[in-house]
Design a protein around this motif. Sequence first.
Motif, PDB file in Angstrom:
ATOM      1  N   ASN A 116     -17.909   0.082  15.671  1.00 47.28           N
ATOM      2  CA  ASN A 116     -17.837  -0.837  14.872  1.00 47.28           C
ATOM      3  C   ASN A 116     -19.171  -1.249  14.829  1.00 47.28           C
ATOM      4  O   ASN A 116     -19.893  -1.371  16.027  1.00 47.28           O
ATOM      5  CB  ASN A 116     -16.775  -1.629  15.609  1.00 47.28           C
ATOM      6  N   SER A 120     -18.164  -7.364  13.279  1.00 37.49           N
ATOM      7  CA  SER A 120     -18.034  -5.988  12.367  1.00 37.49           C
ATOM      8  C   SER A 120     -16.589  -5.765  13.474  1.00 37.49           C
ATOM      9  O   SER A 120     -16.475  -5.212  14.035  1.00 37.49           O
ATOM     10  CB  SER A 120     -18.869  -5.763  11.264  1.00 37.49           C
ATOM     11  N   SER A 124     -18.355  -0.098   6.604  1.00 37.97           N
ATOM     12  CA  SER A 124     -18.266  -0.724   5.111  1.00 37.97           C
ATOM     13  C   SER A 124     -19.111  -0.374   3.959  1.00 37.97           C
ATOM     14  O   SER A 124     -20.414   0.476   4.846  1.00 37.97           O
ATOM     15  CB  SER A 124     -17.934  -2.336   5.537  1.00 37.97           C
ATOM     16  N   ASN A 128     -24.696  -1.705   7.391  1.00 37.26           N
ATOM     17  CA  ASN A 128     -23.930  -2.182   8.705  1.00 37.26           C
ATOM     18  C   ASN A 128     -25.028  -1.726   9.821  1.00 37.26           C
ATOM     19  O   ASN A 128     -26.419  -0.766  10.254  1.00 37.26           O
ATOM     20  CB  ASN A 128     -23.060  -0.714   8.824  1.00 37.26           C
TER      21      ASN A 128
END
Length: 157
Positions: A116, A120, A124, A128
Amino acid sequence: MRFLSPNIGLFCVAWFAMQTACSQENLPPTLGGITLLEPFDPVSEPLGLPLQVVMNDFAAFGYEYIYSGLTLWAGLSVEGNVDIVWQIEATGSQYCTPSGVCPGMEAAEVQSILGNPALSDGVSEGRNQYLVNAEACWLEVNIDEQIVRSLAIRCQP
């Protein structure tokens, strides 16, 4: 293949949350033999001469050096006596992280390799961000239509 070298296994989420500097105990991140926050001389660097050089108005990013699939920004150091690299952006699939994240790969692969992003729950569309091992710097993985369009290592000048 040329490599970014951030150690993204450890994140300093506080930097994003509180806008304070954080660092890890490794070497500064590099891409294509260029090291962030280190002196830069386009004539003697391993990338060879750039395809284009653009002078910027913002002093910290004095020059933009454009290569095929790679762009870097260099400007005066804090001391003001030498040009250093502040940012690197790669769009060419040959410029990857040591862990194997490259422009052109699928977002799901990025999630499985890097985990991740900071602050977050998952990778996505859009930017990022992952912290790297240099003070006030981060790795940015830009996703569009579930494909990595670019990788960038940026530092706050």
